[in-house]
Design an enzyme around this catalytic site. Structure first.
Site, PDB file in Angstrom:
ATOM      1  N   VAL A  62      -5.932  -3.626   0.963  1.00  0.00           N
ATOM      2  CA  VAL A  62      -5.127  -2.447   1.294  1.00  0.00           C
ATOM      3  C   VAL A  62      -6.024  -1.351   1.848  1.00  0.00           C
ATOM      4  CG1 VAL A  62      -3.650  -0.645   0.344  1.00  0.00           C
ATOM      5  CG2 VAL A  62      -3.321  -3.019  -0.343  1.00  0.00           C
ATOM      6  N   LYS A  95     -13.859  17.093  -3.297  1.00  0.00           N
ATOM      7  CA  LYS A  95     -12.446  17.369  -3.544  1.00  0.00           C
ATOM      8  C   LYS A  95     -12.311  18.262  -4.776  1.00  0.00           C
ATOM      9  CE  LYS A  95      -8.105  15.092  -4.872  1.00  0.00           C
ATOM     10  NZ  LYS A  95      -7.447  13.803  -5.171  1.00  0.00           N
ATOM     11  N   LEU A 350      -4.162  -3.017  -7.881  1.00  0.00           N
ATOM     12  CA  LEU A 350      -2.763  -3.231  -7.506  1.00  0.00           C
ATOM     13  C   LEU A 350      -2.153  -4.438  -8.196  1.00  0.00           C
ATOM     14  CD1 LEU A 350      -3.085  -2.492  -3.681  1.00  0.00           C
ATOM     15  CD2 LEU A 350      -2.439  -0.929  -5.520  1.00  0.00           C
ATOM     16  N   THR A 361      -4.386   8.383  -8.241  1.00  0.00           N
ATOM     17  CA  THR A 361      -4.713   7.702  -9.498  1.00  0.00           C
ATOM     18  C   THR A 361      -5.067   6.229  -9.334  1.00  0.00           C
ATOM     19  OG1 THR A 361      -2.352   7.263  -9.878  1.00  0.00           O
ATOM     20  CG2 THR A 361      -3.272   9.255 -10.872  1.00  0.00           C
TER      21      THR A 361
END
Length: 515
Positions: A62, A95, A350, A361
């Protein structure tokens, strides 16, 4: 010696070896697989343990997860990866939190920082003191009392001083980075510590006829792989945990109906901001993630309300720079496996579950899944009771994050599309309803076990979406309002001065790589 073990959860008996695990086979690479390989190699470096990772170039990853929460700093530190090396290898930026645009109503924005707001005043928490003055119209916006929020607003960044005595100077931060580059960094790390990489595609998974455990993997070229423990990092399909062991999936689409995302990378047209931006759109929201060499963009949406073509047009029309690749479509079902550890298989990433990208998350859940594996497998001897404990904690963690994500949608006041009306009017889990009612009553920040987000994060979302307590702590009235106003103004002034003193984010990145 083997012992028969009965699990109350599935009421089936199977045999589990009481001897130490000697070999772990990881199925799937990408961020999840190589995070697992690197961490296991480091953690069990003194054990007689063989680790293999099998992945196929035919199966893509992904690879769009590019934003994180502060916990990743601990992972890199544990692995001994220096921050400067990590940033150089992954194109990372810093961030300080997430800016939310148009979530409550169009034209409004707020910031979720990885930090507290203000500092205690005497024996009183800051928020009820602020709330008293806010009700009197004498307080600045809450985020003006948070250093990381002020730095983010100014496009500035500085690392917190670990020796600081002033609580205003205490905050956390995370990163944006290229997930595929991070996987390569971890692969190099893992292979240098003995992890064997096998290129191949699993064509069949065979089970032990007696126990129902995974017995071996057959590859397309005829090779056979055997392990004592298997880690499923095969992505949404869950090759081992679901397609083979049929563990079951808990579907949360009735609370989180976003089920699709179209993602694209773009040229970065300006200095990278030190935060993620999440902008609410007609049927979901758009992410914008600044890296050093490019930007990551995506539109997460509910396919019941929007088709792919319109989602893609909306995404491309909102880019700050030219796209550098073709948009990718991802489809998913919000929810979690009913067990992330079943028999001799552990699911990560996943394969374990997916809530949605909001609040970044996904990578964190890989990390905490690995931590649970290490916590409940200290001597490499599987214990049924510890496996059940690990599954219980994993469920709690997913449910707490689920509630936090639902909160962002539930408190919206938009009335311009069917999607946002549905999200505002939908029933929510009782655990979340209790939290909202407690805060609405008197500002209490109700917490449960295994919360991933601290009280300050909940406060940021409550306040940003306009939820105000009906009353504040009674003992706040013991403080004179004028005196309280002076104290808050000093806090606001100190925050503004410190933020102005911090370097521009781009300057900080450049200096870090020169040192």
């Amino acid at each position: 010696m083997a012992t028969s073990v009965r699990h109350a959860s599935d009421n089936k008996s199977y045999m589990m070896a009481a001897t130490p695990i000697k070999k772990i086979v990881i199925v799937g690479g990408g961020t999840a697989g190589w995070m697992a390989a690197a961490t296991l190699a480091q953690h069990y470096r003194r054990a007689e343990l063989q680790i293999q990772l099998v992945e196929s170039e035919q199966i893509g990853t992904v690879g769009v997860g590019e934003a994180t929460v502060p916990g990743i700093i601990n992972l890199n530190s544990y692995l001994g990866i220096r921050e400067r090396d990590f940033i150089a290898a992954t194109g990372a930026t810093f961030k300080l939190g997430i800016e939310f645009i148009d979530w409550r109503q169009r034209g409004e924005r707020f910031f979720h920082p990885f930090a507290d707001f203000g500092a205690p005043i005497g024996q009183l928490p800051f928020f009820p003191c602020w709330l008293k003055l806010q009700q009197q119209g004498r307080a600045a916006p809450l985020q003006d009392y948070c250093l990381s929020a002020a730095m983010a607003k100014a496009g500035r960044f500085a690392q917190p001083d670990e020796k600081a005595s002033n609580p205003l100077a205490l905050y956390s931060y995370a990163y944006h980075f290229d997930a595929s580059r991070y996987a390569r960094l971890l692969r190099d790390y893992a292979e240098a510590r003995g992890v064997e990489h096998i290129e191949g595609k699993v064509s069949e998974v065979k089970l032990h006829t007696g126990s129902g455990d995974i017995d071996q993997l057959l590859l397309e070229d005829g090779r056979q792989l055997r392990g004592d423990l298997y880690i499923d990092c095969s992505g949404f399909r869950g090759l081992l945990i679901e397609q083979t062991l049929h563990t079951g999936y808990e579907d949360w689409r009735h609370w989180l109906p976003v089920d699709s995302a179209v993602a694209v990378q773009s040229e970065r047209s300006s200095e990278p901001l030190p935060y993620t931006r999440a902008t609410a759109l007609d049927a979901g929201w758009r992410w914008q993630i600044p890296l050093q060499h490019r930007s990551g963009n995506g539109y997460v949406y509910a396919s019941d309300y929007l088709d792919r073509d319109r989602a893609q047009r909306a995404l491309l029309d909102g880019l700050d720079g030219e796209p550098v690749n073709e948009p990718r479509l991802l489809r998913f079902t919000a929810g979690m496996r009913k067990k992330f550890w079943h028999k001799n298989c552990v699911a990560l990433g996943l394969a374990s579950g997916f809530i949605e990208p909001l609040e970044s998350t996904s990578i964190s859940l890989i990390q905490t899944g690995i931590e649970k594996l290490l916590q409940f497998l200290p001597d490499l001897v599987p214990d049924p009771e510890k496996i059940e404990q690990a599954n219980h904690l994993n469920r709690q963690e997913y449910e707490r994050i689920r509630d936090f994500i639902i909160l962002h949608y539930k408190l919206n006041r938009r009335d311009d599309t069917d999607f946002w009306r549905r999200m505002r009017d939908m029933p929510i889990p009782d655990t979340l309803q209790a939290k909202i009612e407690a805060f609405r009553d008197d500002g209490r920040l109700l917490s449960y076990a295994n919360e991933s987000f601290r009280e300050a994060s909940w406060l940021a979302i409550y306040n940003g979406l306009g939820l105000r307590p009906q009353r504040y702590l009674a003992n706040v009235d013991n403080m004179d309002s004028d005196q309280l106003a002076q104290l808050l103004e000093r806090v606001r002034g100190a925050v503004a001065a410190a933020a102005a003193h911090a370097p521009r984010h781009g300057e900080f990145l450049a200096q870090l790589q020169m040192d």
